[in-house]
Write a protein that holds these residues in place. Structure first.
Motif, PDB file in Angstrom:
ATOM      1  N   GLN A  32       0.828  -1.220   0.000  1.00  0.00           N
ATOM      2  CA  GLN A  32       0.000   0.000   0.000  1.00  0.00           C
ATOM      3  C   GLN A  32       0.858   1.264   0.000  1.00  0.00           C
ATOM      4  O   GLN A  32       0.433   2.286  -0.521  1.00  0.00           O
ATOM      5  N   TYR A  33       2.030   1.172   0.603  1.00  0.00           N
ATOM      6  CA  TYR A  33       2.907   2.337   0.665  1.00  0.00           C
ATOM      7  C   TYR A  33       3.274   2.838  -0.726  1.00  0.00           C
ATOM      8  O   TYR A  33       3.446   4.034  -0.928  1.00  0.00           O
ATOM      9  N   LEU A  34       3.374   1.930  -1.700  1.00  0.00           N
ATOM     10  CA  LEU A  34       3.682   2.349  -3.076  1.00  0.00           C
ATOM     11  C   LEU A  34       2.613   3.296  -3.604  1.00  0.00           C
ATOM     12  O   LEU A  34       2.919   4.327  -4.203  1.00  0.00           O
ATOM     13  N   TYR A  35       1.361   2.931  -3.369  1.00  0.00           N
ATOM     14  CA  TYR A  35       0.238   3.755  -3.818  1.00  0.00           C
ATOM     15  C   TYR A  35       0.224   5.092  -3.088  1.00  0.00           C
ATOM     16  O   TYR A  35       0.055   6.152  -3.706  1.00  0.00           O
ATOM     17  N   LEU A  36       0.424   5.030  -1.785  1.00  0.00           N
ATOM     18  CA  LEU A  36       0.368   6.238  -0.970  1.00  0.00           C
ATOM     19  C   LEU A  36       1.449   7.235  -1.381  1.00  0.00           C
ATOM     20  O   LEU A  36       1.177   8.433  -1.518  1.00  0.00           O
ATOM     21  N   VAL A  37       2.648   6.746  -1.618  1.00  0.00           N
ATOM     22  CA  VAL A  37       3.747   7.634  -2.048  1.00  0.00           C
ATOM     23  C   VAL A  37       3.413   8.281  -3.386  1.00  0.00           C
ATOM     24  O   VAL A  37       3.577   9.498  -3.553  1.00  0.00           O
ATOM     25  N   ARG A  38       2.917   7.493  -4.327  1.00  0.00           N
ATOM     26  CA  ARG A  38       2.606   8.043  -5.659  1.00  0.00           C
ATOM     27  C   ARG A  38       1.476   9.064  -5.585  1.00  0.00           C
ATOM     28  O   ARG A  38       1.505  10.082  -6.250  1.00  0.00           O
ATOM     29  N   MET A  70     -10.445   3.891   3.102  1.00  0.00           N
ATOM     30  CA  MET A  70     -11.120   3.459   4.331  1.00  0.00           C
ATOM     31  C   MET A  70     -10.257   3.729   5.570  1.00  0.00           C
ATOM     32  O   MET A  70     -10.791   4.035   6.635  1.00  0.00           O
ATOM     33  N   GLN A  71      -8.943   3.661   5.401  1.00  0.00           N
ATOM     34  CA  GLN A  71      -8.025   3.908   6.512  1.00  0.00           C
ATOM     35  C   GLN A  71      -7.777   5.399   6.744  1.00  0.00           C
ATOM     36  O   GLN A  71      -7.103   5.761   7.699  1.00  0.00           O
ATOM     37  N   GLY A  72      -8.294   6.228   5.851  1.00  0.00           N
ATOM     38  CA  GLY A  72      -8.155   7.669   6.018  1.00  0.00           C
ATOM     39  C   GLY A  72      -6.857   8.259   5.496  1.00  0.00           C
ATOM     40  O   GLY A  72      -6.519   9.396   5.804  1.00  0.00           O
ATOM     41  N   PHE A  73      -6.123   7.517   4.657  1.00  0.00           N
ATOM     42  CA  PHE A  73      -4.880   8.018   4.085  1.00  0.00           C
ATOM     43  C   PHE A  73      -5.105   8.874   2.838  1.00  0.00           C
ATOM     44  O   PHE A  73      -4.325   9.757   2.533  1.00  0.00           O
ATOM     45  N   LYS A  87     -10.576  11.902  -8.602  1.00  0.00           N
ATOM     46  CA  LYS A  87      -9.169  12.198  -8.401  1.00  0.00           C
ATOM     47  C   LYS A  87      -8.777  11.809  -6.983  1.00  0.00           C
ATOM     48  O   LYS A  87      -9.577  11.916  -6.060  1.00  0.00           O
ATOM     49  N   LEU A  88      -7.546  11.369  -6.827  1.00  0.00           N
ATOM     50  CA  LEU A  88      -7.062  10.881  -5.538  1.00  0.00           C
ATOM     51  C   LEU A  88      -6.140  11.907  -4.889  1.00  0.00           C
ATOM     52  O   LEU A  88      -5.228  12.431  -5.528  1.00  0.00           O
ATOM     53  N   PHE A  89      -6.396  12.161  -3.618  1.00  0.00           N
ATOM     54  CA  PHE A  89      -5.612  13.150  -2.872  1.00  0.00           C
ATOM     55  C   PHE A  89      -5.185  12.584  -1.524  1.00  0.00           C
ATOM     56  O   PHE A  89      -5.961  11.860  -0.881  1.00  0.00           O
ATOM     57  N   PRO A  90      -3.992  12.928  -1.071  1.00  0.00           N
ATOM     58  CA  PRO A  90      -3.560  12.501   0.261  1.00  0.00           C
ATOM     59  C   PRO A  90      -4.282  13.320   1.330  1.00  0.00           C
ATOM     60  O   PRO A  90      -4.638  14.471   1.107  1.00  0.00           O
ATOM     61  N   SER A  95       0.053  12.841   5.124  1.00  0.00           N
ATOM     62  CA  SER A  95       1.132  13.829   5.275  1.00  0.00           C
ATOM     63  C   SER A  95       2.028  13.525   6.471  1.00  0.00           C
ATOM     64  O   SER A  95       3.212  13.859   6.457  1.00  0.00           O
ATOM     65  N   THR A  96       1.470  12.896   7.483  1.00  0.00           N
ATOM     66  CA  THR A  96       2.294  12.550   8.644  1.00  0.00           C
ATOM     67  C   THR A  96       3.140  11.303   8.379  1.00  0.00           C
ATOM     68  O   THR A  96       4.230  11.169   8.935  1.00  0.00           O
ATOM     69  N   VAL A  97       2.654  10.397   7.538  1.00  0.00           N
ATOM     70  CA  VAL A  97       3.367   9.152   7.254  1.00  0.00           C
ATOM     71  C   VAL A  97       4.359   9.305   6.095  1.00  0.00           C
ATOM     72  O   VAL A  97       5.405   8.648   6.072  1.00  0.00           O
ATOM     73  N   TYR A  98       4.052  10.172   5.146  1.00  0.00           N
ATOM     74  CA  TYR A  98       4.898  10.302   3.945  1.00  0.00           C
ATOM     75  C   TYR A  98       6.382  10.537   4.260  1.00  0.00           C
ATOM     76  O   TYR A  98       7.234   9.875   3.650  1.00  0.00           O
TER      77      TYR A  98
END
Length: 150
Positions: A32-38, A70-73, A87-90, A95-98
């Motif tokens: 999941q981190y791959l998606y979150l970073v992108r 669902m996890q709020g990321f 569209k997907l937004f962080p 922002s705290t995990v990135y």
């Protein structure tokens, strides 16, 4: 011929395994981190472009995106012009995990490239980009339902 792709695969699996273990405390698993970073680095990206960027099918991307939402990321927002486009937004949580994800990526780069000169690192980067671009041709071909001829 050398087993170059096997070496690349072993590196990728080792990094993925390390990341899945280290990011478990942030409730990020199974890549999941791959998606979150992108998404963090490309706010407003659409799901299809994200899947293409990570080189996964749309269904795999949809599952990961749904879980991150669902996890709020991340959050989905409708496009101002075309309401069908999401569209997907962080989020603030992302922002705290990135910074932690970014720091891990930079550390892994340093570890993997230890002992490499700057010139070797640059050469490796360009050669791997070329190999990726070559493989993208087959990836696109197979993704459309075709079968490669060996």
């Amino acid at each position: 011929m050398k087993d170059i792709l096997r070496e690349i695969g072993m590196i990728a699996r080792a990094l993925d395994s390390i990341s899945n273990i280290e990011f478990k405390e942030y409730d990020l698993t199974k890549g999941q981190y791959l998606y979150l970073v992108r998404i963090y680095e490309n706010p407003g990206i659409i799901q299809e472009k994200l899947a293409e960027m990570i080189k996964v099918d749309r269904t795999t991307a949809a599952r990961a995106i749904k879980k991150l939402e669902m996890q709020g990321f991340i959050e989905k927002k409708e496009d101002a012009v075309n309401k069908k486009i999401k569209k997907l937004f962080p989020t603030d949580k992302a922002s705290t995990v990135y910074p932690i994800l970014k720091r891990e990526g930079e550390h892994s780069d340093r570890v993997a490239l230890a002992g490499f000169s700057e010139e070797e690192t640059e050469t490796l980067f360009h050669l791997l980009q070329r190999a990726r671009k070559n493989m993208e041709v087959d990836w696109e071909y197979v993704k459309k339902g075709n079968k490669r001829i060996y």
